[in-house]
Design an enzyme around this catalytic site. Structure first.
Site, PDB file in Angstrom:
ATOM      1  N   ASP A 181       0.923  -1.491  -0.210  1.00  0.00           N
ATOM      2  CA  ASP A 181      -0.548  -0.123  -0.495  1.00  0.00           C
ATOM      3  C   ASP A 181       1.029   1.610  -0.332  1.00  0.00           C
ATOM      4  O   ASP A 181       1.835   1.189   0.608  1.00  0.00           O
ATOM      5  CB  ASP A 181      -1.055   0.245   1.200  1.00  0.00           C
ATOM      6  CG  ASP A 181      -1.572  -1.092   0.945  1.00  0.00           C
ATOM      7  OD1 ASP A 181      -1.867  -1.849   0.339  1.00  0.00           O
ATOM      8  OD2 ASP A 181      -2.784  -0.446   1.901  1.00  0.00           O
ATOM      9  N   ASP A 182      -0.231   2.230  -0.656  1.00  0.00           N
ATOM     10  CA  ASP A 182       0.409   4.026  -0.227  1.00  0.00           C
ATOM     11  C   ASP A 182       1.704   4.300  -1.375  1.00  0.00           C
ATOM     12  O   ASP A 182       2.193   5.406  -1.433  1.00  0.00           O
ATOM     13  CB  ASP A 182       1.019   4.081   1.161  1.00  0.00           C
ATOM     14  CG  ASP A 182       0.217   3.902   2.162  1.00  0.00           C
ATOM     15  OD1 ASP A 182      -0.986   3.404   1.904  1.00  0.00           O
ATOM     16  OD2 ASP A 182       0.169   4.024   3.840  1.00  0.00           O
ATOM     17  N   HIS A 189      -6.067   2.900  -4.086  1.00  0.00           N
ATOM     18  CA  HIS A 189      -6.119   3.283  -2.276  1.00  0.00           C
ATOM     19  C   HIS A 189      -5.970   4.445  -1.968  1.00  0.00           C
ATOM     20  O   HIS A 189      -5.507   5.403  -1.311  1.00  0.00           O
ATOM     21  CB  HIS A 189      -4.916   2.507  -1.813  1.00  0.00           C
ATOM     22  CG  HIS A 189      -4.248   2.333  -0.424  1.00  0.00           C
ATOM     23  ND1 HIS A 189      -5.262   1.984   0.490  1.00  0.00           N
ATOM     24  CD2 HIS A 189      -3.319   2.656   0.098  1.00  0.00           C
ATOM     25  CE1 HIS A 189      -5.317   1.889   1.664  1.00  0.00           C
ATOM     26  NE2 HIS A 189      -3.731   2.457   1.744  1.00  0.00           N
ATOM     27  N   HIS A 221      -5.258   9.224   0.741  1.00  0.00           N
ATOM     28  CA  HIS A 221      -5.001   8.361   1.825  1.00  0.00           C
ATOM     29  C   HIS A 221      -5.632   9.512   3.242  1.00  0.00           C
ATOM     30  O   HIS A 221      -5.630   9.009   3.981  1.00  0.00           O
ATOM     31  CB  HIS A 221      -3.557   8.890   1.873  1.00  0.00           C
ATOM     32  CG  HIS A 221      -2.931   7.119   3.239  1.00  0.00           C
ATOM     33  ND1 HIS A 221      -3.754   7.053   4.510  1.00  0.00           N
ATOM     34  CD2 HIS A 221      -2.729   5.737   2.223  1.00  0.00           C
ATOM     35  CE1 HIS A 221      -3.002   5.289   4.337  1.00  0.00           C
ATOM     36  NE2 HIS A 221      -3.128   5.125   3.925  1.00  0.00           N
ATOM     37  N   HIS A 252       3.609  -1.765   3.663  1.00  0.00           N
ATOM     38  CA  HIS A 252       3.449  -0.387   2.552  1.00  0.00           C
ATOM     39  C   HIS A 252       4.549  -0.690   1.368  1.00  0.00           C
ATOM     40  O   HIS A 252       6.063  -0.961   2.386  1.00  0.00           O
ATOM     41  CB  HIS A 252       3.551  -0.128   3.504  1.00  0.00           C
ATOM     42  CG  HIS A 252       2.424  -0.260   4.485  1.00  0.00           C
ATOM     43  ND1 HIS A 252       1.854  -0.840   4.957  1.00  0.00           N
ATOM     44  CD2 HIS A 252       1.137   0.822   3.919  1.00  0.00           C
ATOM     45  CE1 HIS A 252       0.845  -0.457   6.038  1.00  0.00           C
ATOM     46  NE2 HIS A 252       0.615   0.791   5.369  1.00  0.00           N
TER      47      HIS A 252
HETATM   48 ZN    ZN Z   1      -2.717   3.388   2.998  1.00  0.00          ZN
END
Ligand code: ZN
Length: 473
Positions: A283-284, A334, A338, A428
């Site tokens: 993620d991210d 995603h 955020h 991540h």
């Molecule tokens: Zn995230």
């Protein structure tokens, strides 16, 4: 990839000698200039300018020289652009000087020969590549080869530099250096090892036939006597091309291929019902330092994963996002900023779920079909907007807490303890310790018999078995 083979010299010498004799006897060549010049020794050299031909719109003129100690056969290209022709002529003169020095130093047991061969490769109406090959035959055992390439923009009357071809940022990030290194590894690991960053400064490259080719001359990659050629299809390079020349090189055919490649990259494989699978998710990102490290580790294990990307980061670095896709991983959504979706109103939720999906599609041409809410915070509105836009809402079943521990050992231990068949593991790709931990995690899981799949590939199984952490239709 291929090697340019050495040509055994007697055959060459024979062919060229016959050619020269033929020309002399029947006097081919509209303009035959005969002149005598005095070389460094008191040797007389006969120079003949014979055949002229047009190749891809460029005039090629061959010049032969005959002296007691050597013969030469050189083809000069004329673009009719003064500074370009001068640069090329200077380069050829330099090759001749080098050759003559070696001839003077040799024992003259045998007549030496120099051959400079020129090829013109048309790319578009105003862009073409010039490929030159220098060969020496001095003593029987000495065969020397060297290649030189030029790319020319006739419309703007200039050589095309590597720095004009690619986006500045992409070159700074070393994508090309790493790509060449990788291709060299397929030929010989030692070549790859020898290839140094500084060599990017004087790269011998050209574009033709929908690919970029790079030549390494003898000795440039350690101990080799042949020219080593590396080919990289433009399909693999297109995302790094700068707009200046992109339109000239990306033909309709290549554009089609790129589209096909994109589609294929996001097409889920069908899994066996009794298989032992795990879905790694990151993620991210994408993150310019961590993501490439993650990709390299995944490649080592031929592992496919899912990357839940932030739309704004995809827009910031679309090349990297595309690289993730081209290596066979799933591109997933995603949100854009955020945000905690439980803390914002419906309009913002729609924006973070649907606009983010569209922005990713606009940036890289891939429309995500899986969505992960930040912090795992979601509600009915989130699910509604996701379903409306054909996105499955995906959570996770193993949280590595990599964002919290920032510790490779701890990340590894959690994976080892909690992973079960069908697990969706949360990482991540913005923290270095995650990249540090990944190789040993991949090693452990593959030794345990797991196969690495994307979330979209795992979904049908999860649906059937009614297990796992996912929501939506
Ligand atoms: Zn995230």
């Amino acid at each position: 990839m291929q090697m340019i083979r050495e040509i055994t010299w007697p055959v060459w010498l024979l062919i060229i000698s016959l050619f020269i004799i033929l020309l002399t006897i029947i006097g081919i060549g509209a303009k035959t200039i005969k002149s005598s010049a005095t070389s460094n020794k008191e040797e007389s050299i006969t120079v003949e300018v014979n055949s002229e031909q047009i190749e891809a719109g460029i005039r090629l003129q061959t010049e032969t020289k005959e002296a007691d100690t050597f013969t030469s056969f050189v083809t000069f290209p004329f673009t009719e652009i003064e500074k370009i022709d001068k640069t090329i002529k200077n380069w050829i003169d330099e090759q001749e000087d080098n050759f003559l020095k070696l001839v003077n130093d040799s024992d003259h047991q045998q007549k030496a020969h120099l051959n400079v061969q020129t090829n013109i490769l048309k790319v578009t109406d105003h862009i073409f590549s010039i490929k030159m090959l220098v060969e020496h035959f001095i003593a029987k055992e000495t065969v020397f080869v060297k290649a030189k390439t030029f790319m020319i923009d006739r419309e703007n009357e200039k050589f095309i530099e590597l720095s004009e071809l690619f986006k500045e940022e992409a070159l700074k990030e070393d994508f090309l250096y790493l790509l060449i290194k990788e291709r060299l590894k397929e030929i010989d690991a030692n070549f790859s090892e020898s290839f140094q960053h500084e060599q990017m400064e004087n790269l011998n490259w050209f574009i033709h036939n929908q690919q970029m080719s790079i030549y390494f001359n003898p000795g440039e990659l350690g101990d080799h006597k042949e020219i080593i050629q590396v080919d990289i299809p433009l399909v693999d390079l297109h995302q790094y091309l700068d707009d200046t020349y992109k339109g000239s090189f990306i033909t309709e055919k290549i554009a089609d291929e790129i589209e096909k490649k994109k589609e294929a990259s996001q097409k889920p494989r069908t899994l066996k019902e009794d298989g032992k699978y795990v879905a790694l998710t990151f993620d991210d990102g994408p993150h310019k330092h961590v993501t490439p490290r993650i990709l390299a580790a995944l490649k080592e294990y031929d592992a496919k994963a899912t990357f839940f990307m932030l739309a704004r980061k995809v827009e910031y670095d679309p090349e990297l996002a595309l690289q993730v896709a081209y290596e066979g991983h799933e591109i997933a959504n995603h949100t854009n900023t955020h945000v905690n979706l439980n803390a914002v109103k419906a309009k913002r939720i729609k924006n973070e779920v649907q606009d983010a999906q569209q922005r990713i599609e606009k940036a890289i041409g891939i429309k995500p079909t899986t969505f992960r809410p930040p912090y795992g915070e979601y509600n009915k509105t989130v699910v509604k907007y996701a379903n409306e836009s054909d996105q499955h809402v995906i959570l996770w079943s193993v949280d590595t807490l990599d964002w919290k521990s920032r510790n490779a050992k701890s990340i590894y231990n959690i994976v080892k303890k909690q992973t079960k068949p069908g697990s969706i593991i949360l990482f991540h790709d913005i923290h270095e310790p995650t990249a540090d931990a990944l190789p040993q995690i991949l090693k452990y899981l593959s030794e345990e018999g797991y196969e690495f799949v994307t979330v979209s590939e795992l979904l049908p199984l999860i649906e059937k078995q009614g297990a796992g952490a996912y929501f939506g239709n």
